[in-house]
Design an enzyme around this catalytic site. Structure first.
Site, mmCIF file in Angstrom:
data_model
loop_
_atom_site.group_PDB
_atom_site.id
_atom_site.type_symbol
_atom_site.label_atom_id
_atom_site.label_comp_id
_atom_site.label_asym_id
_atom_site.label_seq_id
_atom_site.Cartn_x
_atom_site.Cartn_y
_atom_site.Cartn_z
ATOM 1 N N LYS A 92 0.551 -0.948 0.030
ATOM 2 C CA LYS A 92 -0.433 -0.049 -0.314
ATOM 3 C C LYS A 92 0.988 1.069 -0.182
ATOM 4 O O LYS A 92 0.233 1.676 -0.433
ATOM 5 C CB LYS A 92 -1.135 -0.104 0.939
ATOM 6 C CG LYS A 92 -0.266 -0.053 2.266
ATOM 7 C CD LYS A 92 -1.500 0.134 3.521
ATOM 8 C CE LYS A 92 -0.955 0.055 5.389
ATOM 9 N NZ LYS A 92 -1.919 -0.313 6.148
ATOM 10 N N HIS A 257 11.839 -11.676 -19.870
ATOM 11 C CA HIS A 257 11.663 -10.276 -20.283
ATOM 12 C C HIS A 257 10.802 -9.378 -19.616
ATOM 13 O O HIS A 257 9.926 -9.582 -19.007
ATOM 14 C CB HIS A 257 10.567 -10.709 -21.581
ATOM 15 C CG HIS A 257 10.561 -10.042 -23.277
ATOM 16 N ND1 HIS A 257 9.852 -8.586 -22.729
ATOM 17 C CD2 HIS A 257 11.343 -9.752 -24.183
ATOM 18 C CE1 HIS A 257 9.969 -8.014 -23.794
ATOM 19 N NE2 HIS A 257 11.046 -8.890 -24.734
ATOM 20 N N GLY A 351 17.170 -7.807 -32.771
ATOM 21 C CA GLY A 351 16.137 -8.016 -34.144
ATOM 22 C C GLY A 351 15.995 -6.713 -35.133
ATOM 23 O O GLY A 351 16.976 -7.437 -36.253
#
Length: 403
Positions: A92, A257, A351
């Site tokens: 919290k 990831h 990539g």
């Protein structure tokens, strides 16, 4: 030291800091204190948090300051679940204004309840029989909407560049081509490539599905020939990965990831510091490989924070060292800087830097190896490019990034 110590950075009025710290120490452990009868106070005393330190960092204006507060939490309050730890030290509290969890000090007795990585840096290198250089990993950037034959063609194109690892993109949840089918097809393709080139790339399949089916899916994929698992740890949960990595029947490295992690670490005023979230907690959850944004690419992690993260992934202690995989916008012109920053124990993860090569993905993989070889030989990339067409084309497109 048998307590957990959490350190927070926060903004508040200087005169409020003592009361704020006491509110955290009590509110996250026993809930209240001054209203309890003396006999009850004596019973709950062992569970009560304590103020370790209050330190003012800087004045913001005439009223508010940036400060750090350290709170000591009794280990008796915790179970061996990361969920219990995070709920205790930042549950919290994470909603209470400008406050950020910046560090955790965990006692050895607490860490002893966790296994950490089954493989880590050494185990991963043993599986690949590669010890003297960074590993190169290619990402399946074209995934959704492809047939099995098209995916097999893309796998082969990447693999012929000589990459060590090929991983699914983290967004690959669609199962028109089921993961078991992909694993079998890529393994067959990899074995053919090994006969041709002497090297077989390892495939990291995205482990997905309903949470309560993940263990069974992991075991079926292992039987089908999976080499590694890619896992979206922050969307599924740290304890979910911990349950998977600690299962004795699952003997495959896990690549964590960081998808969704930016919602937790990216703000300077809220959330959890990256070296805690992507470092300490991933080690506890059993990650063998940790993917995170590099300081140099398209999605950046600040250099200082990146250095602290690496220190946490490699720190001596009860767990195997985790292999870092700095990512996002990596291309061959970054290799000298990546190796200068991270050394040889790093995965060069690309990539677009592979698939976007002017001559295609095979040439993209070769360009990365040519760059790594140049660095290991102490040869400038521009000089190496003169005799390596793939590297030359890569530098012409992306240039070289210098520190």
């Amino acid at each position: 030291m048998n307590d957990v110590i959490a350190r927070y950075a926060l903004t508040d009025r200087a005169e409020n800091l003592s009361a704020r710290a006491e509110g955290i120490a009590v509110g996250l452990t026993v809930g209240s204190w001054t209203d309890l009868p003396r006999a009850t106070q004596e019973r709950v005393e062992p569970f009560r948090g304590r103020i370790e330190e209050i330190r003012t960092v800087e004045a913001i204006d005439g009223h508010r300051v940036r400060a750090e507060i350290a709170i000591r939490y009794p280990m008796i309050n915790l179970t061996d679940q990361i969920a219990a730890l995070l709920t205790t030290v930042f549950g919290k509290l994470s909603m209470d204004g400008e406050i950020r969890l910046v560090d955790l000090t965990l006692p050895s007795a607490y860490l002893a309840q966790f296994q950490g990585a089954k493989f880590g840096v050494r185990g991963l290198r043993d599986r690949l029989s590669v010890y003297d250089r960074p590993l190169v990993m290619s990402i399946f950037k074209t995934c959704v909407g492809q047939t099995l034959d098209e995916l097999g063609m893309h796998f082969r194109e990447q693999a012929l560049g000589g990459v060590d690892l090929i991983k699914d993109d983290e967004i690959f949840f669609h199962e028109a081509v089921p993961p078991y089918v992909r694993v079998k097809r890529y393994r067959e393709e990899g074995l053919r490539i090994e006969q041709e080139t002497g090297r077989r790339p390892r495939y990291a399949v995205n482990l997905t599905g309903p949470v309560f089916e993940l263990k069974e899916r992991a075991k079926r994929l292992q039987e089908a020939g999976a080499d590694l698992f890619l896992f979206n740890v922050f969307t599924y949960g740290l304890d979910v990965m911990r349950e998977l990595t600690s299962d004795r029947d699952i003997q495959i490295p896990f690549m964590a990831h960081p998808a969704f992690a930016g919602a937790l670490y990216a703000s300077e005023r809220h959330g959890i510091a990256a070296h805690v979230l992507l470092g300490d907690l991933l080690r506890m959850a059993g990650a063998d490989i940790a993917i995170f944004p590099s300081p140099f690419g398209s999605v950046k992690l600040h250099r200082k924070e990146s250095a602290e993260l690496i220190a946490r992934l490699r720190a001596p202690g009860p767990f195997a060292k985790v292999m870092p995989a700095p990512s996002a916008g990596i291309h061959p012109g970054m290799v000298p800087l990546l190796m200068e920053t991270y050394g040889k124990d790093v995965i060069v993860n690309a990539g677009g830097g592979i698939h976007g090569h002017p001559a295609g993905a095979t040439a993209g993989g070769k360009a990365f190896y040519q760059a790594i070889e140049a660095v290991l030989r102490g040869v400038p990339l521009s000089e190496a490019a003169a005799s390596h067409e793939e590297l030359s084309d890569a530098l012409a497109k992306w240039g070289e990034v210098r520190g």
